[in-house]
Design a protein around this motif. Sequence first.
Motif, PDB file in Angstrom:
ATOM      1  N   GLN A  62      59.342 -24.476 -17.780  1.00 23.25           N
ATOM      2  CA  GLN A  62      60.466 -24.758 -18.650  1.00 23.25           C
ATOM      3  C   GLN A  62      60.715 -26.257 -18.780  1.00 23.25           C
ATOM      4  OE1 GLN A  62      63.751 -22.507 -16.922  1.00 23.25           O
ATOM      5  NE2 GLN A  62      63.535 -20.936 -18.495  1.00 23.25           N
ATOM      6  N   THR A  63      61.320 -26.630 -19.901  1.00 27.70           N
ATOM      7  CA  THR A  63      61.863 -27.977 -20.068  1.00 27.70           C
ATOM      8  C   THR A  63      63.345 -27.919 -19.732  1.00 27.70           C
ATOM      9  OG1 THR A  63      60.271 -28.637 -21.770  1.00 27.70           O
ATOM     10  CG2 THR A  63      62.360 -29.826 -21.719  1.00 27.70           C
ATOM     11  N   VAL A  64      63.719 -28.648 -18.676  1.00 25.64           N
ATOM     12  CA  VAL A  64      65.089 -28.624 -18.172  1.00 25.64           C
ATOM     13  C   VAL A  64      65.689 -30.019 -18.300  1.00 25.64           C
ATOM     14  CG1 VAL A  64      66.560 -28.221 -16.163  1.00 25.64           C
ATOM     15  CG2 VAL A  64      64.559 -26.767 -16.567  1.00 25.64           C
ATOM     16  N   ILE A  65      66.874 -30.101 -18.884  1.00 28.32           N
ATOM     17  CA  ILE A  65      67.593 -31.367 -19.011  1.00 28.32           C
ATOM     18  C   ILE A  65      68.847 -31.286 -18.143  1.00 28.32           C
ATOM     19  CG2 ILE A  65      68.783 -32.944 -20.573  1.00 28.32           C
ATOM     20  CD1 ILE A  65      67.055 -31.832 -22.849  1.00 28.32           C
ATOM     21  N   GLU A  66      68.998 -32.241 -17.241  1.00 29.80           N
ATOM     22  CA  GLU A  66      70.197 -32.314 -16.416  1.00 29.80           C
ATOM     23  C   GLU A  66      71.075 -33.462 -16.899  1.00 29.80           C
ATOM     24  OE1 GLU A  66      71.810 -33.075 -11.873  1.00 29.80           O
ATOM     25  OE2 GLU A  66      69.674 -33.316 -12.304  1.00 29.80           O
ATOM     26  N   LEU A  67      72.350 -33.198 -17.073  1.00 36.23           N
ATOM     27  CA  LEU A  67      73.290 -34.222 -17.512  1.00 36.23           C
ATOM     28  C   LEU A  67      73.931 -34.906 -16.302  1.00 36.23           C
ATOM     29  CD1 LEU A  67      75.120 -32.251 -20.359  1.00 36.23           C
ATOM     30  CD2 LEU A  67      73.011 -33.587 -20.498  1.00 36.23           C
ATOM     31  N   THR A  75      67.976 -33.520  -8.983  1.00 39.38           N
ATOM     32  CA  THR A  75      66.718 -34.184  -9.332  1.00 39.38           C
ATOM     33  C   THR A  75      65.647 -33.903  -8.284  1.00 39.38           C
ATOM     34  OG1 THR A  75      67.944 -35.983 -10.401  1.00 39.38           O
ATOM     35  CG2 THR A  75      65.647 -36.431  -9.827  1.00 39.38           C
ATOM     36  N   GLU A  76      66.036 -33.959  -7.017  1.00 35.41           N
ATOM     37  CA  GLU A  76      65.079 -33.802  -5.921  1.00 35.41           C
ATOM     38  C   GLU A  76      64.557 -32.377  -5.783  1.00 35.41           C
ATOM     39  OE1 GLU A  76      66.825 -35.473  -2.409  1.00 35.41           O
ATOM     40  OE2 GLU A  76      66.927 -37.493  -3.271  1.00 35.41           O
ATOM     41  N   ILE A  77      65.168 -31.451  -6.492  1.00 38.62           N
ATOM     42  CA  ILE A  77      64.667 -30.074  -6.532  1.00 38.62           C
ATOM     43  C   ILE A  77      63.963 -29.793  -7.851  1.00 38.62           C
ATOM     44  CG2 ILE A  77      65.356 -27.637  -6.532  1.00 38.62           C
ATOM     45  CD1 ILE A  77      67.729 -28.474  -4.738  1.00 38.62           C
ATOM     46  N   LEU A  78      64.599 -30.169  -8.949  1.00 38.15           N
ATOM     47  CA  LEU A  78      64.097 -29.797 -10.269  1.00 38.15           C
ATOM     48  C   LEU A  78      62.844 -30.561 -10.678  1.00 38.15           C
ATOM     49  CD1 LEU A  78      67.536 -29.537 -12.078  1.00 38.15           C
ATOM     50  CD2 LEU A  78      65.978 -27.639 -11.596  1.00 38.15           C
ATOM     51  N   ALA A  79      62.767 -31.862 -10.334  1.00 38.13           N
ATOM     52  CA  ALA A  79      61.583 -32.627 -10.730  1.00 38.13           C
ATOM     53  C   ALA A  79      60.327 -32.126 -10.013  1.00 38.13           C
ATOM     54  CB  ALA A  79      61.811 -34.116 -10.486  1.00 38.13           C
ATOM     55  N   PRO A  80      60.343 -31.935  -8.688  1.00 38.91           N
ATOM     56  CA  PRO A  80      59.160 -31.369  -8.033  1.00 38.91           C
ATOM     57  C   PRO A  80      58.843 -29.947  -8.502  1.00 38.91           C
ATOM     58  CG  PRO A  80      60.544 -32.476  -6.427  1.00 38.91           C
ATOM     59  CD  PRO A  80      61.335 -32.393  -7.694  1.00 38.91           C
ATOM     60  N   TYR A  81      59.877 -29.168  -8.771  1.00 41.76           N
ATOM     61  CA  TYR A  81      59.643 -27.807  -9.274  1.00 41.76           C
ATOM     62  C   TYR A  81      58.932 -27.856 -10.625  1.00 41.76           C
ATOM     63  CZ  TYR A  81      60.531 -23.085 -10.981  1.00 41.76           C
ATOM     64  OH  TYR A  81      60.376 -21.811 -11.485  1.00 41.76           O
ATOM     65  N   ALA A  82      59.389 -28.734 -11.506  1.00 42.01           N
ATOM     66  CA  ALA A  82      58.739 -28.872 -12.814  1.00 42.01           C
ATOM     67  C   ALA A  82      57.289 -29.304 -12.654  1.00 42.01           C
ATOM     68  CB  ALA A  82      59.508 -29.876 -13.672  1.00 42.01           C
ATOM     69  N   LYS A  83      57.056 -30.246 -11.758  1.00 40.18           N
ATOM     70  CA  LYS A  83      55.686 -30.712 -11.524  1.00 40.18           C
ATOM     71  C   LYS A  83      54.800 -29.571 -11.042  1.00 40.18           C
ATOM     72  CE  LYS A  83      52.980 -33.900  -8.663  1.00 40.18           C
ATOM     73  NZ  LYS A  83      53.018 -34.824  -7.507  1.00 40.18           N
ATOM     74  N   ALA A  84      55.316 -28.755 -10.127  1.00 40.19           N
ATOM     75  CA  ALA A  84      54.524 -27.682  -9.530  1.00 40.19           C
ATOM     76  C   ALA A  84      54.266 -26.527 -10.483  1.00 40.19           C
ATOM     77  CB  ALA A  84      55.220 -27.164  -8.272  1.00 40.19           C
ATOM     78  N   THR A  85      55.138 -26.355 -11.483  1.00 39.67           N
ATOM     79  CA  THR A  85      55.037 -25.178 -12.347  1.00 39.67           C
ATOM     80  C   THR A  85      54.650 -25.497 -13.783  1.00 39.67           C
ATOM     81  OG1 THR A  85      57.389 -25.244 -12.954  1.00 39.67           O
ATOM     82  CG2 THR A  85      56.797 -24.023 -10.937  1.00 39.67           C
ATOM     83  N   GLY A  86      54.308 -26.758 -14.054  1.00 39.52           N
ATOM     84  CA  GLY A  86      53.927 -27.123 -15.411  1.00 39.52           C
ATOM     85  C   GLY A  86      55.096 -27.291 -16.350  1.00 39.52           C
ATOM     86  N   GLY A  87      56.267 -27.578 -15.805  1.00 38.63           N
ATOM     87  CA  GLY A  87      57.443 -27.788 -16.631  1.00 38.63           C
ATOM     88  C   GLY A  87      57.739 -29.255 -16.852  1.00 38.63           C
ATOM     89  N   THR A  88      58.910 -29.533 -17.406  1.00 33.23           N
ATOM     90  CA  THR A  88      59.336 -30.898 -17.688  1.00 33.23           C
ATOM     91  C   THR A  88      60.779 -31.060 -17.231  1.00 33.23           C
ATOM     92  OG1 THR A  88      57.904 -31.026 -19.634  1.00 33.23           O
ATOM     93  CG2 THR A  88      59.695 -32.632 -19.487  1.00 33.23           C
ATOM     94  N   TYR A  89      61.033 -32.129 -16.471  1.00 33.27           N
ATOM     95  CA  TYR A  89      62.392 -32.428 -16.040  1.00 33.27           C
ATOM     96  C   TYR A  89      62.851 -33.705 -16.727  1.00 33.27           C
ATOM     97  CZ  TYR A  89      66.264 -34.106 -13.166  1.00 33.27           C
ATOM     98  OH  TYR A  89      67.479 -34.590 -12.737  1.00 33.27           O
ATOM     99  N   VAL A  90      64.011 -33.622 -17.369  1.00 32.50           N
ATOM    100  CA  VAL A  90      64.619 -34.758 -18.057  1.00 32.50           C
ATOM    101  C   VAL A  90      66.041 -34.895 -17.537  1.00 32.50           C
ATOM    102  CG1 VAL A  90      65.281 -35.729 -20.290  1.00 32.50           C
ATOM    103  CG2 VAL A  90      63.258 -34.248 -20.123  1.00 32.50           C
ATOM    104  N   THR A  91      66.480 -36.111 -17.329  1.00 31.74           N
ATOM    105  CA  THR A  91      67.870 -36.332 -16.965  1.00 31.74           C
ATOM    106  C   THR A  91      68.439 -37.475 -17.793  1.00 31.74           C
ATOM    107  OG1 THR A  91      69.405 -36.550 -15.103  1.00 31.74           O
ATOM    108  CG2 THR A  91      67.421 -37.916 -15.039  1.00 31.74           C
ATOM    109  N   ALA A 120      54.160 -39.213  -7.810  1.00 34.32           N
ATOM    110  CA  ALA A 120      53.371 -38.449  -6.853  1.00 34.32           C
ATOM    111  C   ALA A 120      54.272 -37.720  -5.863  1.00 34.32           C
ATOM    112  CB  ALA A 120      52.410 -39.386  -6.105  1.00 34.32           C
ATOM    113  N   LYS A 121      55.420 -38.310  -5.572  1.00 32.82           N
ATOM    114  CA  LYS A 121      56.369 -37.727  -4.619  1.00 32.82           C
ATOM    115  C   LYS A 121      57.317 -36.752  -5.285  1.00 32.82           C
ATOM    116  CE  LYS A 121      59.909 -39.178  -1.250  1.00 32.82           C
ATOM    117  NZ  LYS A 121      60.591 -40.362  -0.649  1.00 32.82           N
ATOM    118  N   TRP A 122      57.850 -37.130  -6.452  1.00 34.10           N
ATOM    119  CA  TRP A 122      58.904 -36.341  -7.073  1.00 34.10           C
ATOM    120  C   TRP A 122      58.462 -35.607  -8.327  1.00 34.10           C
ATOM    121  CZ3 TRP A 122      62.457 -35.689  -3.735  1.00 34.10           C
ATOM    122  CH2 TRP A 122      62.852 -36.706  -2.874  1.00 34.10           C
ATOM    123  N   GLY A 123      57.356 -36.038  -8.914  1.00 35.54           N
ATOM    124  CA  GLY A 123      57.022 -35.563 -10.239  1.00 35.54           C
ATOM    125  C   GLY A 123      57.623 -36.501 -11.271  1.00 35.54           C
ATOM    126  N   PRO A 124      57.190 -36.416 -12.524  1.00 35.63           N
ATOM    127  CA  PRO A 124      57.741 -37.293 -13.562  1.00 35.63           C
ATOM    128  C   PRO A 124      59.227 -37.041 -13.775  1.00 35.63           C
ATOM    129  CG  PRO A 124      55.712 -36.227 -14.293  1.00 35.63           C
ATOM    130  CD  PRO A 124      56.120 -35.545 -13.024  1.00 35.63           C
TER     131      PRO A 124
END
Length: 278
Positions: A62-67, A75-91, A120-124
């Motif tokens: 999923q593409t997830v945007i956090e406000l 961020t420390e949960i969603l960015a690595p999760y996006a990296k691991a699952t092929g998603g995108t994290y935007v804040t 490498a640590k958190w994902g994009p």
Amino acid sequence: MLRALLAASALAVTVAAAPAQAADAQLKTAVDNPARAAEHRARDQWRHPAETLAFWGLKPRQTVIELSPGSGYWTEILAPYAKATGGTYVTTGADLANPNISEGAKKGRADFEAKYADAAKWGPVKVVNFGPQSGPLGAPGSADMVITARNIHNFMFQQGMLDKVMKDAFDVLKPGGVLAVEEHRADPRPEKPGVTDGYVAVKSVVAAAEKAGFKLAAQSEVNANPKDTKDHPFGVWTLPPTRRTAPGGQPADPSFDRSKYDAIGESDRMTLRFVKPS
């Protein structure tokens, strides 16, 4: 009869949300990540990250945007999760396109970006402009989920900001996309004028979301705290994690007895899932 039907309808929404969805393995890994800040992990007992994200319907790719990410708890949960699952994290960060933003706001954004610059640590971690005059959060219909956690009261402090936030979220979400809300809950007592104590009525959030076009899909008690009496001397900020001991802007009072408020823990909060109609 009408009153009974309304009560039954409200119960149906709540009951539908009651069973927490099982968190997937990648989400558990992201929550258990030892790289997360110790102060963030210590708050998991109050913030229930896996259960909350599962309730909101977080899924791989999923593409997830956090406000307004604050210190980066999500961020420390969603960015690595996006990296691991092929998603995108935007804040979001300070609106650099606004010539009137303060140097402090610019520094805050720069510090946040530096903190999470190690992909490498958190994902994009992509940061977009956000503020009273900012443009879209992204291309129309490009996001699966927009999360706002403990921010609604801040948006209400600025005239017109909550309406803008809701419209921006609606516009960027795909049909069927989710607006995920966590907020300090005033209920069952009335919301104070100007939400000066940080507690917001559920009906205020629902009204703002529905005004933008969202529909309330479910609500959960995962972040409820029945110990929270909501009558603290410095509002919700008396409680952890802020732990205020004096009015805002004044020096801390070393003689203030914090024991009662620390025993309460973090605030009682609503957890809502809204959907953009297909």
